[in-house]
Design an enzyme around this catalytic site. Sequence first.
Site, PDB file in Angstrom:
ATOM      1  CE  LYS A 186      11.251 -37.751   7.157  1.00  0.00           C
ATOM      2  NZ  LYS A 186      10.028 -36.909   7.224  1.00  0.00           N
ATOM      3  CD  GLU A 191      15.482 -43.035   1.548  1.00  0.00           C
ATOM      4  OE1 GLU A 191      16.391 -43.812   1.927  1.00  0.00           O
ATOM      5  OE2 GLU A 191      14.444 -42.848   2.193  1.00  0.00           O
ATOM      6  CB  SER A 236       4.354 -35.962  11.740  1.00  0.00           C
ATOM      7  OG  SER A 236       4.037 -34.971  10.773  1.00  0.00           O
TER       8      SER A 236
HETATM    9  C1  LIG Z   1       8.884 -36.957   6.453  1.00  0.00           C
HETATM   10  C2  LIG Z   1       7.731 -36.371   7.137  1.00  0.00           C
HETATM   11  C3  LIG Z   1       6.416 -36.867   6.953  1.00  0.00           C
HETATM   12  C4  LIG Z   1       6.068 -37.945   5.971  1.00  0.00           C
HETATM   13  O1  LIG Z   1       6.585 -39.202   6.259  1.00  0.00           O
HETATM   14  P1  LIG Z   1       5.736 -40.403   6.830  1.00  0.00           P
HETATM   15  O2  LIG Z   1       6.625 -41.572   6.652  1.00  0.00           O
HETATM   16  O3  LIG Z   1       4.464 -40.506   6.035  1.00  0.00           O
HETATM   17  O4  LIG Z   1       5.453 -40.112   8.255  1.00  0.00           O
HETATM   18  C5  LIG Z   1       5.402 -36.310   7.702  1.00  0.00           C
HETATM   19  N1  LIG Z   1       5.626 -35.292   8.569  1.00  0.00           N
HETATM   20  C6  LIG Z   1       6.868 -34.788   8.759  1.00  0.00           C
HETATM   21  C7  LIG Z   1       7.030 -33.669   9.714  1.00  0.00           C
HETATM   22  C8  LIG Z   1       7.949 -35.301   8.052  1.00  0.00           C
HETATM   23  O5  LIG Z   1       9.158 -34.778   8.254  1.00  0.00           O
END
Ligand SMILES: *Cc1c(COP(=O)(O)O)cnc(C)c1O
Length: 409
Positions: free
Chosen positions: A86, A108, A376
Site C-alpha cells: 500500500k 477511505e 503483499s
Molecule cells: C490491502 C491489502 C491487500 C488487498 O488489496 P489489493 O488492492 O487487492 O492489493 C492485500 N494484501 C495486503 C497485505 C493488504 O494490506
Amino acid sequence: MTERGYYGQFGGSFIPEILVATFEELVQAFEQAKADPGFWDSYVRLMGNYSGRPTPLTYAENLTEHFGGARIYIKREDLNHTGAHKANNVMGQGLLVKRMGKSRVIAETGAGQHGVATATMAAKFGFDCTIYMGEVDIQRQRPNVFWMEQLGATVVPVTEGTRTLKDAINEAFRDWVSAMDDTHYVLGTACGPHPFPEMVTWFQSIIGREARNQVLEETGRLPARIYACVGGGSNAMGIFSGFLDDDVELIGVEAGGRGLETGAHATRLASDDASLGVAQGYKTFFLQDDDGQMKETHSVAAGLDYVGVSPILSHLKASGRVRFTAATDEEVVEALSLSIRKEGLIPALESAHGFVQAFKEAPELSRDDVIVINQSGRGDKDIFTVADALEDPSWRKFIRDKAEEYDAH
Ligand SMILES: *Cc1c(COP(=O)(O)O)cnc(C)c1O
C-alpha cells in the site's frame, strides 16, 4: 485501455457532475507526471530511501524442497514501510498531490491499513489528513485507529448504512465534493472511476518491474507462473503488469472465506456469484443481489473483503490473460503456518491466499520451473486473528489477563 478509462467493457467514470472538473484536473496531472521521466525517477528515489525499495525476491528453498516441484520465489512487499505494498500507491499519490499544489488528503479505509499508509504519507509530506472509516470497522481495528491518530490524522466514524468500507467510500466522496480546491482523495486500490485503476496500477507496477529484473538476474529465466491475492486488485496488478507481454501464467487468488457453497466469501472473478454492475463510480463485477444491493462478504483477511474488483482484472479475466481461483480461510491459515515454520516468513493473511494456490500447483511443475508469489504484506498485524484461528491457549490467557488488568483500574 481502449476508450478513455475503459478496459474492454469495464471501468469508466460514473461521477457526479460537480466532480467532473476535479477528475479532469487529476487526469491531466497524472498524464503529465506519466510523460515526465523525472517524476518516475523521483518516485523510485523516494521509495528507495523511505520504504526500502527495491524489495528483495527471496528464494524459498525449504518450501521448494518440501513440495518437490517448482522453485518458489517470494517478492517481499511486506518489507515496505508500514508493512505492505500500500505504501507504493500512497507515496506515489503524495508526490502527485504536491505537484498539483494541494495541501489536504482524504481516504477511505476498511481494515485500517490504507488509512495508516495514507496518514503516514500525510505526515511525511505535511498534508492535513482526514480518514473515513465505518463505525463497525473502527471497533474492530482499534490498533490502526490509534496509529492514524498518532500520525496526526482525523479519523471520522461513518454511521451510515452498514457502517463499513462502502459507506466510508461514500463519505469520502461527499467530503471531496465540498473541498475539491485543496483536497485530493487518495483511493486505496486499483478500483473506482478513471484514472484511479490506471494510476494505482502504474504506481504499483514498481513491483513487477523490479520482480522481472530480479527473477531474470537470479534464475536466468522468466517464471512459469505468478501468484497474487486479489482484494481490490492493486498488488496483483502491480506484479502482473511486469509480465503481461511475456509467456508467463498469471493467477489471481480471491477470498474463498468459509467456502464458495456457503455464500460467506468475497470471490468476484473466481465464482459466478458476482454480476456486472455500476457502483462507486465504475463498472465491474460486484457481489450484489438482483436489486443491485451489495451483499455481505466474508474473509479471514480483512483486506480481501470487498464487493467490487479492479475493472482491469475483470477485463484480463474476460480476455483469458489471468486465471482466478479462491482459497478458503482454513487453507489460508494452514499455508501461513507452513510459511512461518519452513521459511521464517510471516505473510499477511491476505498474501497467504496466493501462497495456498502456489502450494497446490508447485508439485505439478518441475525443478526447472520458477514460480513467484507476491507477499503483499507482513502478518504481524494479524496476530489477533491468527492466534485465535490457531487456538493458542496461552494467547487466550494473555488477552483475558489484559482485560482483567483494565477492569481493575
Ligand atoms: C490491502 C491489502 C491487500 C488487498 O488489496 P489489493 O488492492 O487487492 O492489493 C492485500 N494484501 C495486503 C497485505 C493488504 O494490506
